[in-house]
Design a protein around this motif. Structure first.
Motif, PDB file in Angstrom:
ATOM      1  N   ILE A  50       0.846  -1.201   0.000  1.00 44.02           N
ATOM      2  CA  ILE A  50       0.000   0.000   0.000  1.00 44.02           C
ATOM      3  C   ILE A  50       0.880   1.249   0.000  1.00 44.02           C
ATOM      4  N   GLY A  51       1.942   1.224   0.811  1.00 46.53           N
ATOM      5  CA  GLY A  51       2.857   2.352   0.868  1.00 46.53           C
ATOM      6  C   GLY A  51       3.520   2.625  -0.474  1.00 46.53           C
ATOM      7  N   LYS A  52       3.858   1.569  -1.190  1.00 51.41           N
ATOM      8  CA  LYS A  52       4.460   1.745  -2.523  1.00 51.41           C
ATOM      9  C   LYS A  52       3.460   2.367  -3.496  1.00 51.41           C
ATOM     10  N   ASP A  53       2.199   1.998  -3.339  1.00 49.69           N
ATOM     11  CA  ASP A  53       1.165   2.625  -4.174  1.00 49.69           C
ATOM     12  C   ASP A  53       1.061   4.118  -3.860  1.00 49.69           C
ATOM     13  N   VAL A  54       1.132   4.463  -2.576  1.00 45.95           N
ATOM     14  CA  VAL A  54       1.098   5.877  -2.179  1.00 45.95           C
ATOM     15  C   VAL A  54       2.281   6.597  -2.822  1.00 45.95           C
ATOM     16  N   PHE A  63      -2.036  13.889  -5.449  1.00 43.33           N
ATOM     17  CA  PHE A  63      -2.149  13.846  -3.998  1.00 43.33           C
ATOM     18  C   PHE A  63      -3.532  13.428  -3.510  1.00 43.33           C
ATOM     19  N   GLU A  64      -4.545  13.613  -4.313  1.00 43.10           N
ATOM     20  CA  GLU A  64      -5.868  13.120  -3.914  1.00 43.10           C
ATOM     21  C   GLU A  64      -5.843  11.595  -3.834  1.00 43.10           C
ATOM     22  N   ALA A  65      -5.270  10.963  -4.851  1.00 34.96           N
ATOM     23  CA  ALA A  65      -5.161   9.496  -4.847  1.00 34.96           C
ATOM     24  C   ALA A  65      -4.220   9.041  -3.730  1.00 34.96           C
ATOM     25  N   ALA A  66      -3.132   9.788  -3.516  1.00 37.23           N
ATOM     26  CA  ALA A  66      -2.180   9.434  -2.455  1.00 37.23           C
ATOM     27  C   ALA A  66      -2.858   9.506  -1.085  1.00 37.23           C
ATOM     28  N   LYS A  67      -3.673  10.534  -0.875  1.00 34.32           N
ATOM     29  CA  LYS A  67      -4.381  10.678   0.398  1.00 34.32           C
ATOM     30  C   LYS A  67      -5.374   9.536   0.611  1.00 34.32           C
ATOM     31  N   THR A  68      -6.069   9.169  -0.444  1.00 30.59           N
ATOM     32  CA  THR A  68      -7.015   8.054  -0.350  1.00 30.59           C
ATOM     33  C   THR A  68      -6.283   6.763  -0.017  1.00 30.59           C
ATOM     34  N   LYS A  69      -5.167   6.525  -0.699  1.00 29.82           N
ATOM     35  CA  LYS A  69      -4.418   5.288  -0.503  1.00 29.82           C
ATOM     36  C   LYS A  69      -3.767   5.242   0.877  1.00 29.82           C
ATOM     37  N   ILE A  70      -3.266   6.388   1.347  1.00 29.89           N
ATOM     38  CA  ILE A  70      -2.621   6.375   2.666  1.00 29.89           C
ATOM     39  C   ILE A  70      -3.658   6.191   3.772  1.00 29.89           C
ATOM     40  N   ALA A  76      -5.823  -0.189   7.608  1.00 27.51           N
ATOM     41  CA  ALA A  76      -5.299  -1.561   7.726  1.00 27.51           C
ATOM     42  C   ALA A  76      -4.369  -1.674   8.931  1.00 27.51           C
ATOM     43  N   TRP A  77      -3.534  -0.666   9.126  1.00 23.78           N
ATOM     44  CA  TRP A  77      -2.599  -0.667  10.264  1.00 23.78           C
ATOM     45  C   TRP A  77      -3.365  -0.636  11.583  1.00 23.78           C
ATOM     46  N   ASP A  78      -4.376   0.199  11.666  1.00 24.54           N
ATOM     47  CA  ASP A  78      -5.178   0.283  12.889  1.00 24.54           C
ATOM     48  C   ASP A  78      -5.891  -1.034  13.184  1.00 24.54           C
ATOM     49  N   ARG A  79      -6.374  -1.688  12.152  1.00 18.63           N
ATOM     50  CA  ARG A  79      -7.058  -2.981  12.346  1.00 18.63           C
ATOM     51  C   ARG A  79      -6.101  -4.052  12.864  1.00 18.63           C
ATOM     52  N   ALA A  80      -4.835  -3.959  12.455  1.00 19.81           N
ATOM     53  CA  ALA A  80      -3.843  -4.964  12.853  1.00 19.81           C
ATOM     54  C   ALA A  80      -3.127  -4.598  14.151  1.00 19.81           C
ATOM     55  N   GLU A  81      -3.435  -3.435  14.701  1.00 22.39           N
ATOM     56  CA  GLU A  81      -2.690  -2.917  15.854  1.00 22.39           C
ATOM     57  C   GLU A  81      -2.590  -3.920  17.001  1.00 22.39           C
ATOM     58  N   ASP A 100       2.667   7.586  11.011  1.00 24.56           N
ATOM     59  CA  ASP A 100       2.059   8.882  11.360  1.00 24.56           C
ATOM     60  C   ASP A 100       2.747  10.034  10.630  1.00 24.56           C
ATOM     61  N   LYS A 101       4.064   9.982  10.547  1.00 25.93           N
ATOM     62  CA  LYS A 101       4.808  11.037   9.846  1.00 25.93           C
ATOM     63  C   LYS A 101       4.447  11.055   8.364  1.00 25.93           C
ATOM     64  N   ALA A 102       4.376   9.873   7.748  1.00 25.83           N
ATOM     65  CA  ALA A 102       4.008   9.791   6.324  1.00 25.83           C
ATOM     66  C   ALA A 102       2.583  10.308   6.112  1.00 25.83           C
ATOM     67  N   LEU A 103       1.687   9.940   7.023  1.00 25.63           N
ATOM     68  CA  LEU A 103       0.306  10.434   6.940  1.00 25.63           C
ATOM     69  C   LEU A 103       0.273  11.964   6.955  1.00 25.63           C
ATOM     70  N   ALA A 104       1.008  12.552   7.872  1.00 26.72           N
ATOM     71  CA  ALA A 104       1.020  14.011   7.999  1.00 26.72           C
ATOM     72  C   ALA A 104       1.584  14.675   6.742  1.00 26.72           C
ATOM     73  N   LYS A 105       2.645  14.120   6.193  1.00 27.85           N
ATOM     74  CA  LYS A 105       3.268  14.724   5.006  1.00 27.85           C
ATOM     75  C   LYS A 105       2.344  14.631   3.791  1.00 27.85           C
ATOM     76  N   VAL A 106       1.723  13.473   3.600  1.00 23.41           N
ATOM     77  CA  VAL A 106       0.850  13.282   2.433  1.00 23.41           C
ATOM     78  C   VAL A 106      -0.436  14.091   2.577  1.00 23.41           C
ATOM     79  N   ARG A 107      -0.928  14.215   3.804  1.00 19.22           N
ATOM     80  CA  ARG A 107      -2.194  14.921   4.033  1.00 19.22           C
ATOM     81  C   ARG A 107      -2.042  16.427   4.249  1.00 19.22           C
ATOM     82  N   ALA A 108      -0.828  16.931   4.153  1.00 17.17           N
ATOM     83  CA  ALA A 108      -0.612  18.370   4.358  1.00 17.17           C
ATOM     84  C   ALA A 108      -1.455  19.171   3.368  1.00 17.17           C
TER      85      ALA A 108
END
Length: 135
Positions: A50-54, A63-70, A76-81, A100-108
């Motif tokens: 999934i990260g490679k797709d992002v 970035f719209e697609a990147a935000k959706t994919k991230i 998925a990560w939260d479900r597996a926590e 979390d850092k990747a999420l913040a950067k992509v969602r900026a």
């Protein structure tokens, strides 16, 4: 074409071919097992994919697609926590912080492609081998 008339030559060629297939499959299975056990959290290849797709979406600045994919990665990560934390809570925290850092950067509001790529690369490194100070 005389070698084709000798059954022993044909049998030998077939045995060599079969042996080669067995050895190559054993190498693939061993590599897959090594990959699966390289992280104390087990096989994280689904998250990596999934990260490679992002990353691909970031590269083309979609970035719209990147935000959706991230968001898919986050879900998925939260479900597996629970199961991942049970395996190794400390390792889970390192990977979680990198996600979390990747999420913040992509969602900026105005994502910087280079910063996004760097955060995603750090995330891959943490997934492969969680720990402090890895870049």
């Amino acid at each position: 074409m005389n070698f084709l008339k000798k059954p022993s030559t044909i049998i030998l060629a077939m045995l060599i071919a079969i042996f080669s297939l067995i050895v190559s499959n054993a190498v693939l299975v061993t590599a897959a097992m090594a990959k699966e056990t390289s992280s104390p959290l087990g096989d994280l290849s689904g998250f990596e994919k999934i990260g490679k797709d992002v990353f691909k979406f970031v590269e083309i600045k979609d970035f719209e697609a990147a935000k959706t994919k991230i968001t898919e990665l986050e879900t998925a990560w939260d479900r597996a926590e629970e199961s991942l934390r049970a395996k190794d809570g400390k390792a889970w925290r390192f990977v979680d912080k990198s996600i979390d850092k990747a999420l913040a950067k992509v969602r900026a509001d105005k994502p910087d492609p280079d910063e996004c790529k760097e955060a995603l690369k750090e995330m891959y490194i943490q997934m492969e081998s969680p720990g402090p100070g890895k870049k």
